[in-house]
Design an enzyme around this catalytic site. Structure first.
Site, PDB file in Angstrom:
ATOM      1  N   HIS A  18      -7.873  -5.881   7.701  1.00 25.99           N
ATOM      2  CA  HIS A  18      -7.743  -4.597   8.600  1.00 25.99           C
ATOM      3  C   HIS A  18      -7.742  -5.127  10.087  1.00 25.99           C
ATOM      4  O   HIS A  18      -9.069  -5.407  10.422  1.00 25.99           O
ATOM      5  CB  HIS A  18      -8.315  -3.380   8.394  1.00 25.99           C
ATOM      6  CG  HIS A  18      -7.670  -2.040   9.015  1.00 25.99           C
ATOM      7  ND1 HIS A  18      -7.679  -1.851  10.091  1.00 25.99           N
ATOM      8  CD2 HIS A  18      -6.823  -1.129   8.496  1.00 25.99           C
ATOM      9  CE1 HIS A  18      -7.036  -0.570  10.545  1.00 25.99           C
ATOM     10  NE2 HIS A  18      -6.444  -0.344   9.202  1.00 25.99           N
ATOM     11  N   HIS A  46       0.868  -1.027   0.190  1.00 21.99           N
ATOM     12  CA  HIS A  46      -0.018   0.011  -0.284  1.00 21.99           C
ATOM     13  C   HIS A  46       1.125   1.166   0.027  1.00 21.99           C
ATOM     14  O   HIS A  46       1.150   1.976   1.304  1.00 21.99           O
ATOM     15  CB  HIS A  46      -1.005   0.077   1.164  1.00 21.99           C
ATOM     16  CG  HIS A  46      -1.977   1.046   1.067  1.00 21.99           C
ATOM     17  ND1 HIS A  46      -3.043   0.996   1.820  1.00 21.99           N
ATOM     18  CD2 HIS A  46      -2.085   2.395   0.733  1.00 21.99           C
ATOM     19  CE1 HIS A  46      -3.888   1.914   1.519  1.00 21.99           C
ATOM     20  NE2 HIS A  46      -2.996   2.829   1.009  1.00 21.99           N
ATOM     21  N   GLU A  52      -2.718  -1.641  -3.259  1.00 21.32           N
ATOM     22  CA  GLU A  52      -3.734  -0.954  -2.540  1.00 21.32           C
ATOM     23  C   GLU A  52      -3.467   0.429  -2.494  1.00 21.32           C
ATOM     24  O   GLU A  52      -2.138   1.051  -2.488  1.00 21.32           O
ATOM     25  CB  GLU A  52      -4.036  -1.275  -1.126  1.00 21.32           C
ATOM     26  CG  GLU A  52      -4.387  -2.651  -0.597  1.00 21.32           C
ATOM     27  CD  GLU A  52      -4.463  -3.096   0.554  1.00 21.32           C
ATOM     28  OE1 GLU A  52      -4.965  -4.040   1.012  1.00 21.32           O
ATOM     29  OE2 GLU A  52      -4.034  -2.167   1.483  1.00 21.32           O
TER      30      GLU A  52
END
Length: 237
Positions: free
Chosen positions: A190, A43, A70
């Site tokens: 997450h 990410h 991401e």
């Protein structure tokens, strides 16, 4: 079996804290795949405080499982993804100064923008996923964007599970059932951990992939990376 994609951002954070190239993020990506992980997630953020844009290019040749990038689809991010052509791009509505991802897309408000971005990625053969909160209206909105998958934002589940409230999974079950009924693939991520992953997997129908970074790396400090990956794979069977 649900696929495990290992987010290696924290390895880059550790590297950047001292400069140099230790630990090496490319080698770590190679190792987690060797230990059984079915994907690698990164990410990159605009300030490159952990994963750098160059890392994304360097990893392309070494990720032979699923490569998931991401990020917020700002022009720089989109240009990078279109050049690398990973297996999957996961769209996350992070603000520039976000410490970590803290909300899913409003797929209704941002529908036109998401439709345009997703079509560009799909035209280039890249599977798309949208980071969303466990809200039925947002799942319906995601379908209208043309995305291939959603990624359920699981912080609320993890928090409730830690408190002993297993009913915290109920909104996720409802969203998964809806997604399955409208042919949307389901990812999740997450704050998933060894403690809560098995219960999540057992209750979410059609779960295709989980992306786990912070907890996995923290657990590996005590148990070792290979052991931890093996335990996740067992929990995801």
């Amino acid at each position: 079996m649900t696929k495990l994609s290992v987010n290696i951002n924290k390895i880059a954070t550790l590297r950047n804290s001292r400069g140099g190239d230790v630990p090496n993020v490319v080698q770590f990506a190679k190792d987690v795949q060797r230990f059984g992980a079915e994907g690698v997630t990164i990410h990159p953020r605009p300030d490159e405080r952990h994963i750098r844009y160059q890392d994304a290019y360097d990893l392309k040749a070494e990720v032979y499982t699923e490569y998931n990038i991401e990020g917020n689809p700002i022009p720089k991010f989109m240009d990078m993804v279109l050049k690398i052509k990973p297996t999957q791009v996961t769209l996350v509505p992070d603000s520039v100064d976000a410490l970590t991802s803290n909300a899913g897309w409003d797929t209704l408000k941002h529908k036109d923008f998401l439709v345009e971005v997703i079509q560009e990625f799909k035209n280039n053969g890249i599977r798309t996923s949208i980071f969303v909160d466990p809200d039925l209206h947002q799942i319906e909105g995601a379908k209208e964007t043309g995305t291939d998958r959603i990624e359920l934002y699981t912080e609320a589940y993890a928090h409730q599970y830690h408190l002993g409230n297993k009913n915290g999974i109920d909104p996720y079950v409802s969203c998964a059932e809806l997604a399955n009924s409208i042919n949307l693939g389901i990812n999740a991520g997450h704050d998933l951990s060894l403690d809560n992953i098995k219960f999540f997997k057992e209750n979410i129908p059609g779960l295709l992939e989980v992306s786990i970074g912070h907890a996995l790396i923290a657990e590996s400090l005590y148990l070792g990376v290979e052991t931890v990956i093996g335990r996740y794979l067992e929990g995801l069977k």
